[in-house]
Design a protein around this motif. Structure first.
Motif, PDB file in Angstrom:
ATOM      1  N   LYS A  49     -44.652  10.239 -82.873  1.00 58.50           N
ATOM      2  CA  LYS A  49     -45.800  11.145 -82.763  1.00 58.50           C
ATOM      3  C   LYS A  49     -46.486  11.318 -84.106  1.00 58.50           C
ATOM      4  N   TYR A  50     -45.696  11.541 -85.153  1.00 53.24           N
ATOM      5  CA  TYR A  50     -46.256  11.814 -86.477  1.00 53.24           C
ATOM      6  C   TYR A  50     -46.272  10.581 -87.383  1.00 53.24           C
ATOM      7  N   PHE A  67     -53.238  17.996 -85.703  1.00 49.22           N
ATOM      8  CA  PHE A  67     -52.396  18.792 -84.813  1.00 49.22           C
ATOM      9  C   PHE A  67     -52.594  20.262 -85.159  1.00 49.22           C
ATOM     10  N   SER A  68     -52.523  21.126 -84.148  1.00 52.31           N
ATOM     11  CA  SER A  68     -52.691  22.556 -84.409  1.00 52.31           C
ATOM     12  C   SER A  68     -51.492  23.095 -85.193  1.00 52.31           C
ATOM     13  N   PHE A  70     -49.764  25.728 -84.522  1.00 55.78           N
ATOM     14  CA  PHE A  70     -48.702  26.109 -83.584  1.00 55.78           C
ATOM     15  C   PHE A  70     -47.890  24.890 -83.147  1.00 55.78           C
ATOM     16  N   GLU A  71     -48.579  23.792 -82.877  1.00 58.34           N
ATOM     17  CA  GLU A  71     -47.892  22.566 -82.467  1.00 58.34           C
ATOM     18  C   GLU A  71     -47.006  22.049 -83.601  1.00 58.34           C
ATOM     19  N   ARG A  72     -47.534  22.047 -84.813  1.00 59.13           N
ATOM     20  CA  ARG A  72     -46.747  21.598 -85.974  1.00 59.13           C
ATOM     21  C   ARG A  72     -45.547  22.493 -86.194  1.00 59.13           C
ATOM     22  N   ASP A  74     -43.960  24.419 -83.956  1.00 59.01           N
ATOM     23  CA  ASP A  74     -42.985  24.183 -82.885  1.00 59.01           C
ATOM     24  C   ASP A  74     -42.245  22.864 -83.097  1.00 59.01           C
ATOM     25  N   ASP A  75     -42.995  21.820 -83.390  1.00 59.26           N
ATOM     26  CA  ASP A  75     -42.369  20.520 -83.611  1.00 59.26           C
ATOM     27  C   ASP A  75     -41.446  20.546 -84.829  1.00 59.26           C
TER      28      ASP A  75
END
Length: 98
Positions: A49-50, A67-68, A70-72, A74-75
């Protein structure tokens, strides 16, 4: 050793194992290897993904604007947790091979 324990050990010998402990170690190793496969798959998904390792991701965290936040976040938490799981599995596997 009781009669029951002797009978159980006899069954394991007939199955080709040195003992019930030998059987238990083999089954535990198989289960841990399956857990390892799952964990590595999850880590691989983050790396794809990254397009980088977690160490690189951690250094570039604020630069990854596609990426947002929040997404970063969480990930990052999930990826870090999965790396901890991976290390735990590796330690347990190493203990079994001693």
């Amino acid at each position: 050793m009781t009669v029951e324990q002797t009978s159980v050990e006899s069954i394991f010998h007939e199955m080709g194992y040195a003992s019930s402990t030998d059987y238990a170690i083999k089954k535990a190793r198989e289960e841990l290897l399956q857990e390892l496969k799952v964990s590595l798959g999850r880590i691989d998904a983050f790396e794809k993904k990254y397009e980088m390792t977690y160490a690189e991701f951690d250094k570039q965290f604020h630069l990854l604007t596609q990426f947002s936040l929040f997404e970063r976040d969480d990930d990052s938490m999930d990826w870090r947790a999965e790396l901890t799981v991976l290390r735990s599995i590796e330690k347990r596997l190493a203990t079994l091979t001693l």
